[in-house]
Write a protein that holds these residues in place. Structure first.
Motif, mmCIF file in Angstrom:
data_model
loop_
_atom_site.group_PDB
_atom_site.id
_atom_site.type_symbol
_atom_site.label_atom_id
_atom_site.label_comp_id
_atom_site.label_asym_id
_atom_site.label_seq_id
_atom_site.Cartn_x
_atom_site.Cartn_y
_atom_site.Cartn_z
ATOM 1 N N ASP A 1 0.893 -1.188 -0.027
ATOM 2 C CA ASP A 1 0.009 -0.223 0.040
ATOM 3 C C ASP A 1 1.064 1.313 0.164
ATOM 4 N N LEU A 2 1.226 1.720 -1.300
ATOM 5 C CA LEU A 2 2.289 2.725 -1.202
ATOM 6 C C LEU A 2 1.896 4.066 -2.049
ATOM 7 N N TRP A 3 1.624 5.118 -1.190
ATOM 8 C CA TRP A 3 1.424 6.477 -1.557
ATOM 9 C C TRP A 3 2.706 7.413 -1.382
ATOM 10 N N PHE A 4 2.633 8.266 -2.328
ATOM 11 C CA PHE A 4 3.564 9.499 -2.237
ATOM 12 C C PHE A 4 3.010 10.563 -2.849
ATOM 13 N N THR A 5 3.579 11.749 -2.557
ATOM 14 C CA THR A 5 3.191 12.968 -3.094
ATOM 15 C C THR A 5 4.357 13.649 -4.135
ATOM 16 N N ILE A 6 4.174 13.928 -5.319
ATOM 17 C CA ILE A 6 4.952 14.750 -6.143
ATOM 18 C C ILE A 6 4.073 16.163 -6.621
ATOM 19 N N HIS A 7 4.733 17.331 -6.359
ATOM 20 C CA HIS A 7 4.405 18.568 -6.852
ATOM 21 C C HIS A 7 2.886 18.598 -6.065
ATOM 22 N N ASP A 8 2.666 18.302 -4.949
ATOM 23 C CA ASP A 8 1.483 18.199 -4.236
ATOM 24 C C ASP A 8 0.217 17.577 -4.720
ATOM 25 N N ASP B 1 -1.037 7.032 -5.665
ATOM 26 C CA ASP B 1 -1.011 5.474 -5.078
ATOM 27 C C ASP B 1 -0.234 4.677 -6.345
ATOM 28 N N VAL B 2 0.776 4.457 -5.796
ATOM 29 C CA VAL B 2 1.808 3.455 -6.931
ATOM 30 C C VAL B 2 1.985 2.123 -6.556
ATOM 31 N N THR B 3 1.093 1.663 -5.616
ATOM 32 C CA THR B 3 0.977 0.294 -5.222
ATOM 33 C C THR B 3 0.968 -0.942 -6.564
ATOM 34 N N LYS B 4 0.468 -0.647 -7.452
ATOM 35 C CA LYS B 4 0.454 -1.519 -8.708
ATOM 36 C C LYS B 4 1.664 -1.233 -9.466
ATOM 37 N N PHE B 5 2.290 -0.275 -9.258
ATOM 38 C CA PHE B 5 3.314 0.269 -10.088
ATOM 39 C C PHE B 5 4.748 -0.259 -9.814
ATOM 40 N N ILE B 6 4.712 -0.581 -8.428
ATOM 41 C CA ILE B 6 6.041 -0.749 -7.802
ATOM 42 C C ILE B 6 6.879 -1.648 -8.940
ATOM 43 N N GLU B 7 6.273 -3.040 -9.097
ATOM 44 C CA GLU B 7 7.129 -3.899 -9.590
ATOM 45 C C GLU B 7 7.363 -3.355 -11.175
ATOM 46 N N GLU B 8 6.546 -2.540 -11.603
ATOM 47 C CA GLU B 8 6.728 -2.197 -13.207
ATOM 48 C C GLU B 8 7.653 -1.000 -13.333
ATOM 49 N N GLU C 1 3.484 11.420 -18.167
ATOM 50 C CA GLU C 1 2.140 10.988 -18.581
ATOM 51 C C GLU C 1 1.841 10.037 -17.794
ATOM 52 N N LEU C 2 2.684 8.941 -17.584
ATOM 53 C CA LEU C 2 2.298 7.814 -16.935
ATOM 54 C C LEU C 2 1.998 8.105 -15.493
ATOM 55 N N MET C 3 2.525 9.041 -14.795
ATOM 56 C CA MET C 3 1.991 9.233 -13.475
ATOM 57 C C MET C 3 0.652 9.679 -13.284
ATOM 58 N N LYS C 4 -0.091 10.273 -14.294
ATOM 59 C CA LYS C 4 -1.610 10.422 -14.230
ATOM 60 C C LYS C 4 -2.248 9.405 -14.045
ATOM 61 N N THR C 5 -1.874 8.170 -14.253
ATOM 62 C CA THR C 5 -2.667 7.016 -14.104
ATOM 63 C C THR C 5 -2.868 6.709 -12.549
ATOM 64 N N TYR C 6 -1.739 7.050 -12.016
ATOM 65 C CA TYR C 6 -1.690 6.746 -10.448
ATOM 66 C C TYR C 6 -2.292 7.761 -9.307
ATOM 67 N N GLU C 7 -2.593 9.036 -10.175
ATOM 68 C CA GLU C 7 -2.872 10.128 -9.141
ATOM 69 C C GLU C 7 -4.370 9.970 -8.782
ATOM 70 N N ILE C 8 -4.303 10.095 -7.342
ATOM 71 C CA ILE C 8 -5.678 9.804 -6.585
ATOM 72 C C ILE C 8 -6.402 11.195 -6.066
ATOM 73 N N GLY C 9 -5.391 12.160 -6.302
ATOM 74 C CA GLY C 9 -6.138 13.452 -5.210
ATOM 75 C C GLY C 9 -4.719 14.374 -5.154
ATOM 76 N N GLU C 10 -4.963 15.672 -4.400
ATOM 77 C CA GLU C 10 -4.033 16.138 -4.199
ATOM 78 C C GLU C 10 -3.794 16.632 -2.594
ATOM 79 N N VAL C 11 -2.734 16.972 -2.078
ATOM 80 C CA VAL C 11 -2.323 17.430 -0.918
ATOM 81 C C VAL C 11 -3.203 18.625 -0.237
ATOM 82 N N ALA C 12 -3.844 18.289 0.820
ATOM 83 C CA ALA C 12 -4.635 19.402 1.680
ATOM 84 C C ALA C 12 -3.724 20.825 1.465
ATOM 85 N N GLU C 13 -4.628 21.694 1.189
ATOM 86 C CA GLU C 13 -4.116 23.249 1.396
ATOM 87 C C GLU C 13 -2.911 23.445 2.356
#
Ligand code: HEM
Length: 154
Positions: free
Chosen positions: A43-50, A54-61, A92-104
């Motif tokens: 269960d892996l999330w991180f933030t890039i440019h706010d 969710d990259v859980t499904k991307f880790i191995e790829e 471009e690929l990043m957009k597939t894993y975007e789930i939202g944005e960091v709270a203000e």
């Protein structure tokens, strides 16, 4: 002439609906506290440019390997992501894993920032409101002006 007037009115309503729908489609907000909880290979999330990913499904790829992603789990990954100099394809690929944005309030560089622009939630709501209210007012105004000057010659 009357037909054209109704067209204007229809345009104004369509514009209003379009803006309203775009406003509703606002990204989901996550606090940093929430992001931090997702820091394992299962269960892996991180933030890039706010933005939150969710990259859980991307880790191995990931062409850069699993380890580097795991290291960033639950935190800000902007610097390491940019240091690598990812390609346009990767962005471009990043957009597939975007789930939202960091709270203000939790955004990167928030505390050290010297920006003076207001960034309260009320402020962003106001921006959404203004983004459709102004074109709507212009469209209705144009319809009235048209009816007054052109429609009256009918
Ligand atoms: C959703 C986020 C990410 C996506 C979609 C992604 C995608 C990619 C892709 C497609 C590549 C191949 C090279 C390229 O096209 O640029 C790559 C390479 C790489 N990535 Fe990521 N990446 C992400 C996040 C990260 C993060 C947070 C790090 C942290 C250090 C990282 C480190 C690397 C490294 C070290 C390479 C290898 C670069 C090389 O061999 O030259 N990536 N990534």
């Amino acid at each position: 002439m009357r037909k054209l007037y109704f067209r204007f009115q229809l345009f104004a309503v369509e514009l209003w609906i379009y803006r309203l729908r775009n406003g509703i489609k606002m990204a989901k907000q996550f606090t940093l506290e929430e992001v931090k909880k997702h820091n394992t290979a299962k269960d892996l999330w991180f933030t890039i440019h706010d933005k939150v990913y969710d990259v859980t499904k991307f880790i191995e790829e990931h062409p850069g390997g699993e380890e580097v992603l795991l290291e960033q789990g639950g935190g800000f990954a902007t610097e390491s992501f940019e240091d690598v100099g990812h390609s346009t394809d990767a962005r471009e690929l990043m957009k597939t894993y975007e789930i939202g944005e960091v709270a203000e309030a939790d955004r990167e560089g928030k505390k050290s920032s010297t920006k003076t622009t207001p960034s309260s939630p009320e402020g962003s709501n106001q921006n959404v409101l203004m983004s459709w209210l102004v074109p709507l007012a212009i469209a209705i105004g144009a319809a009235f002006v048209y009816r007054y000057f052109v429609g009256s010659h009918n």
